[in-house]
Scaffold this motif. Structure first.
Motif, PDB file in Angstrom:
ATOM      1  N   PHE A   1       0.858  -1.236  -0.165  1.00 13.28           N
ATOM      2  CA  PHE A   1       0.008  -0.043  -0.061  1.00 13.28           C
ATOM      3  C   PHE A   1       0.858   0.991   0.077  1.00 13.28           C
ATOM      4  O   PHE A   1       0.625   2.243  -0.705  1.00 13.28           O
ATOM      5  N   GLU A   2       1.823   1.181   0.720  1.00 16.98           N
ATOM      6  CA  GLU A   2       2.941   2.403   0.875  1.00 16.98           C
ATOM      7  C   GLU A   2       3.915   2.520  -0.099  1.00 16.98           C
ATOM      8  O   GLU A   2       4.754   3.469  -0.247  1.00 16.98           O
ATOM      9  N   ALA A   3       4.205   1.570  -0.987  1.00 13.29           N
ATOM     10  CA  ALA A   3       5.173   1.358  -1.838  1.00 13.29           C
ATOM     11  C   ALA A   3       5.325   2.710  -2.908  1.00 13.29           C
ATOM     12  O   ALA A   3       6.680   2.927  -3.150  1.00 13.29           O
ATOM     13  N   ASN A   4       4.095   3.068  -3.373  1.00  2.68           N
ATOM     14  CA  ASN A   4       4.233   4.212  -4.255  1.00  2.68           C
ATOM     15  C   ASN A   4       3.767   5.685  -3.426  1.00  2.68           C
ATOM     16  O   ASN A   4       3.398   6.583  -4.219  1.00  2.68           O
ATOM     17  N   PHE A   5       3.980   5.523  -2.194  1.00  2.00           N
ATOM     18  CA  PHE A   5       3.511   6.724  -1.518  1.00  2.00           C
ATOM     19  C   PHE A   5       4.056   8.019  -1.925  1.00  2.00           C
ATOM     20  O   PHE A   5       3.287   8.890  -2.002  1.00  2.00           O
ATOM     21  N   TRP A   6       5.518   7.946  -2.150  1.00  2.00           N
ATOM     22  CA  TRP A   6       5.899   9.348  -2.419  1.00  2.00           C
ATOM     23  C   TRP A   6       5.983   9.525  -4.152  1.00  2.00           C
ATOM     24  O   TRP A   6       6.451  10.499  -4.731  1.00  2.00           O
ATOM     25  N   SER A   7       5.534   8.579  -4.851  1.00  2.93           N
ATOM     26  CA  SER A   7       5.571   8.979  -6.375  1.00  2.93           C
ATOM     27  C   SER A   7       4.636  10.034  -6.828  1.00  2.93           C
ATOM     28  O   SER A   7       3.769  10.230  -6.434  1.00  2.93           O
ATOM     29  N   GLY A   8       5.449  10.952  -7.493  1.00  3.21           N
ATOM     30  CA  GLY A   8       4.587  11.897  -7.774  1.00  3.21           C
ATOM     31  C   GLY A   8       4.440  13.136  -6.755  1.00  3.21           C
ATOM     32  O   GLY A   8       3.835  14.131  -7.144  1.00  3.21           O
ATOM     33  N   VAL A   9       5.106  12.875  -5.900  1.00  6.17           N
ATOM     34  CA  VAL A   9       4.893  13.961  -4.469  1.00  6.17           C
ATOM     35  C   VAL A   9       6.602  14.576  -4.332  1.00  6.17           C
ATOM     36  O   VAL A   9       7.630  13.846  -4.452  1.00  6.17           O
ATOM     37  N   LEU A  10       6.420  15.790  -4.363  1.00  5.78           N
ATOM     38  CA  LEU A  10       7.807  16.415  -4.206  1.00  5.78           C
ATOM     39  C   LEU A  10       8.178  16.180  -2.843  1.00  5.78           C
ATOM     40  O   LEU A  10       7.743  16.276  -1.769  1.00  5.78           O
ATOM     41  N   ASP A  11       9.713  15.484  -2.657  1.00  7.73           N
ATOM     42  CA  ASP A  11      10.150  15.340  -1.410  1.00  7.73           C
ATOM     43  C   ASP A  11      10.825  16.750  -0.942  1.00  7.73           C
ATOM     44  O   ASP A  11      10.589  17.442  -1.429  1.00  7.73           O
ATOM     45  N   ALA A  12      11.716  16.601   0.111  1.00  7.07           N
ATOM     46  CA  ALA A  12      12.285  17.646   0.903  1.00  7.07           C
ATOM     47  C   ALA A  12      13.508  18.168   0.001  1.00  7.07           C
ATOM     48  O   ALA A  12      13.940  19.395   0.014  1.00  7.07           O
ATOM     49  N   GLN A  13      13.893  17.399  -1.103  1.00  8.88           N
ATOM     50  CA  GLN A  13      15.101  17.726  -1.785  1.00  8.88           C
ATOM     51  C   GLN A  13      14.405  18.538  -3.251  1.00  8.88           C
ATOM     52  O   GLN A  13      15.000  18.887  -4.048  1.00  8.88           O
ATOM     53  N   GLY A  14      12.909  18.366  -3.481  1.00  3.85           N
ATOM     54  CA  GLY A  14      12.371  19.120  -4.565  1.00  3.85           C
ATOM     55  C   GLY A  14      12.327  17.933  -5.717  1.00  3.85           C
ATOM     56  O   GLY A  14      12.021  18.493  -6.770  1.00  3.85           O
TER      57      GLY A  14
END
Length: 170
Positions: free
Chosen positions: A150-163
């Motif tokens: 469920f969490e595997a693609n959580f950050w996909s497409g979302v800008l992280d702290a490094q931009g």
């Protein structure tokens, strides 16, 4: 034995996700200390492998494990009423779910507000899980990789702290 599910009920995980990055891994994991098991005719909540679980005890003393999210609006099934007919009833919308199969029994969302909300959704059951007692704990068999998938693609497409949008560092 009061524990009601057979191993063959777990041949396909109801918590597996399509497009999974991790293979399904069914395991019995601790969910609830036996001394917190509810009285016959009652239910309580627990967590097994990161999944919300409803532990329900029938009036005859049989123990069942179901997903603790009532469709269609995900209120806790563990707040529901365990009935004499082998069902547990959604506390808000009134839908009854079979303790053995998780399928809807009777009318979908029969309460007053349920008719309004339920009319927008197709009837849907809740997952059921094999359950056993081991060393003073109620254990539930779940896909221990379901939360990871469920969490595997959580950050996909979302800008992280490094931009960056892919979650990787420069």
């Amino acid at each position: 034995s009061a524990f009601t599910t057979s191993p063959k009920a777990a041949t396909k995980s109801s918590t597996s996700l399509s497009m999974a990055k991790f293979r399904s891994a069914l395991q019995y994991v601790p969910c609830l200390p036996i001394d917190l098991l509810p009285a016959p005719g009652k239910a309580t909540s627990g967590v097994a492998g990161g999944l919300a679980i409803c532990i329900a005890v029938s009036k005859s003393g049989s123990v069942y494990a179901l997903g603790d999210k009532c469709p269609p609006i995900n209120q806790p099934l563990s707040f529901g009423k365990v009935n004499d007919d082998g069902t547990i009833q959604d506390p808000l919308l009134g839908t009854k779910f079979d303790l053995k199969t998780g399928q809807v029994v009777g009318k979908w969302c029969p309460s007053g507000i349920g008719g309004i909300i339920g009319g927008a959704f197709s009837p849907e059951g809740v997952p059921v899980f094999p359950v056993k007692q081991s060393k003073g704990v109620i254990e539930v068999q779940v896909d221990v990789n379901a939360k990871f998938n469920f969490e595997a693609n959580f950050w996909s497409g979302v800008l992280d702290a490094q931009g960056k949008a892919d979650g990787k560092y420069y």
